[in-house]
Write an enzyme that holds these catalytic residues in place. Structure first.
Site, PDB file in Angstrom:
ATOM      1  N   LEU A 108     -13.759   5.998   8.667  1.00 45.22           N
ATOM      2  CA  LEU A 108     -14.442   6.297   7.495  1.00 45.22           C
ATOM      3  C   LEU A 108     -14.063   5.212   6.312  1.00 45.22           C
ATOM      4  CD1 LEU A 108     -14.524   9.962   7.601  1.00 45.22           C
ATOM      5  CD2 LEU A 108     -16.467   8.556   8.157  1.00 45.22           C
ATOM      6  N   GLU A 118      -9.449   8.044  -0.297  1.00 45.54           N
ATOM      7  CA  GLU A 118      -9.148   6.493  -0.431  1.00 45.54           C
ATOM      8  C   GLU A 118      -8.773   5.940  -1.706  1.00 45.54           C
ATOM      9  OE1 GLU A 118      -8.307   5.223   2.553  1.00 45.54           O
ATOM     10  OE2 GLU A 118      -9.481   6.300   3.917  1.00 45.54           O
ATOM     11  N   HIS A 123      -5.251   7.074  -2.329  1.00 45.90           N
ATOM     12  CA  HIS A 123      -4.459   6.036  -1.782  1.00 45.90           C
ATOM     13  C   HIS A 123      -3.988   4.766  -2.614  1.00 45.90           C
ATOM     14  CE1 HIS A 123      -3.540   7.820   2.305  1.00 45.90           C
ATOM     15  NE2 HIS A 123      -4.837   7.460   2.827  1.00 45.90           N
ATOM     16  N   THR A 173       3.513  19.714  -2.503  1.00 49.95           N
ATOM     17  CA  THR A 173       2.490  19.734  -0.986  1.00 49.95           C
ATOM     18  C   THR A 173       3.365  19.980  -0.004  1.00 49.95           C
ATOM     19  OG1 THR A 173       3.081  17.583  -0.787  1.00 49.95           O
ATOM     20  CG2 THR A 173       1.128  18.212  -2.005  1.00 49.95           C
ATOM     21  N   ASP A 185     -15.498  17.118   4.618  1.00 52.45           N
ATOM     22  CA  ASP A 185     -15.590  16.816   3.002  1.00 52.45           C
ATOM     23  C   ASP A 185     -16.093  18.363   2.516  1.00 52.45           C
ATOM     24  OD1 ASP A 185     -15.640  14.238   3.517  1.00 52.45           O
ATOM     25  OD2 ASP A 185     -17.546  13.645   2.630  1.00 52.45           O
TER      26      ASP A 185
END
Length: 354
Positions: A228, A267, A270, A292, A325
């Site tokens: 993706l 993304e 990142h 987390t 999503d």
């Protein structure tokens, strides 16, 4: 997850690993880097088990891309080490007065300016330049691009209306507004019949980024291999800086369950120095974020709550997992601080907000 400061022994190890361009720190800001890593076992990223037990292809090629870049550029690991050191120093100092603990310091205890850049509500605005590279580049409309920007702004501002899984009360207060927003800088379209660009940055070299030091470049194209998208972490070459996403992942695209625009949210995470939430190392490695939980790999689909791995409940609704999503919901305060740290003085994306 892991605490980021230990004793003088860790500082000695740190100084032996760093060169003179890493600033000296005071004893109340000792930084432990013993858990830092860059290379990952990419085999862990290639195929994983979904919650139904069916093997599926990976959805993000960022870590495989990082492994390649590290092999090609021996200096990249040191650059990423220094960026991580800088990030941890700011987060450790967050909210603390300058000077010795409890002593107030000679400056009256005023917060360090770098800390303010993380803590205040200054909205960081990132201009975004889209490169559409498809056989018919007009297949992606201006309206789709605007919808993608809207999704990014909603996700980074905690305006996503998706709901937490039923019963996920222990994460209900963890979603946060990052105070990072995105604005359109430009769109350029290129008709190109390439059917699969992969993760070797060939699409970026064919169609170079525009002002990558001050703009986020997003390439929208065909990727292949079940991917993706992929991103470049801070510290990499400006010639390839930015993210690449599958055109079908845009809002209204044809990527089933991944067509609400959240591939870009993942993304961009990142690009702003977030790791995958499971740390890309099973239970062995961390994502360097305090709030987390540890996990042993990605989650897919819309997992039931609780999903337990590594003796803790997975935050499956985090944008840095691999869930659908429609089941992604949140960034945390720790992720917010980590992203904002790269814009502080001395950070790798400082120039973006000057």
């Amino acid at each position: 997850m892991k605490k980021l400061f230990f004793g003088l022994a860790s500082i000695a190890l740190l100084f032996s690993a760093c060169n003179n361009d890493t600033k000296e720190i005071t004893l109340d800001q000792e930084i432990d880097m013993s858990d830092f890593y860059v290379y990952t076992d990419s085999a862990d990223d290639l195929t994983n088990k979904s919650n139904t037990g069916k093997e599926i292809n990976k959805t993000c090629g960022t870590m495989s891309n990082l492994n390649r870049l590290l092999a090609e550029n021996p200096g990249l690991e040191k650059k990423m080490f220094d960026i991580e050191y800088h990030t941890r120093k700011l987060i450790n100092a967050k909210g603390k007065p300058v000077g010795n603990p409890g002593g107030g310091g000679s400056d009256g205890g005023e917060p360090d300016i770098d800390v303010l850049r993380i803590e205040d509500n200054l909205n960081i605005v990132i201009p975004v330049y889209f490169h559409i590279i498809l056989p018919n580049a007009n297949d992606v409309s201006n309206a789709q691009i605007q919808s993608q920007l809207n999704v990014l702004n909603d996700d980074f501002s905690k305006l996503n209306t998706n709901l937490l899984p039923s019963g996920a009360t222990n994460f209900i207060n963890d979603a946060t507004n990052t105070d990072i927003s995105f604005t359109l800088a430009g769109i350029v379209r290129h008709n190109d019949n390439t059917s699969s660009w992969g993760t070797n940055d060939s699409v970026k070299r064919s169609y170079p980024p525009v002002s990558p030091s001050t703009q986020l470049n997003i390439w929208v194209c065909n990727l292949g291999s079940g991917l993706l998208g992929y991103a470049q972490f801070p510290g990499g070459s400006p010639d390839t800086d930015g993210i690449v996403i599958l055109h079908e992942s845009l809002p209204g695209g044809s990527a089933s369950n991944y067509n609400l625009g959240r591939t870009a949210s993942h993304e961009v995470g990142h690009y702003l120095n977030l790791r995958h939430i499971w740390g890309d190392g099973r239970c062995r490695q961390d994502d360097f974020v305090e709030d987390t939980p540890t996990s042993d790999g990605p989650n897919y689909g819309c997992p039931a709550y609780p999903t337990v791995n590594c003796s803790s409940t997975d935050m499956t609704m985090n944008y840095m997992d691999y869930t659908y999503d429609s089941c992604m919901y949140m960034f945390t305060d720790g992720q917010r601080n980590r992203m904002r740290a790269i814009f502080a003085s001395g950070g790798p994306r400082e120039i973006m907000i000057q």
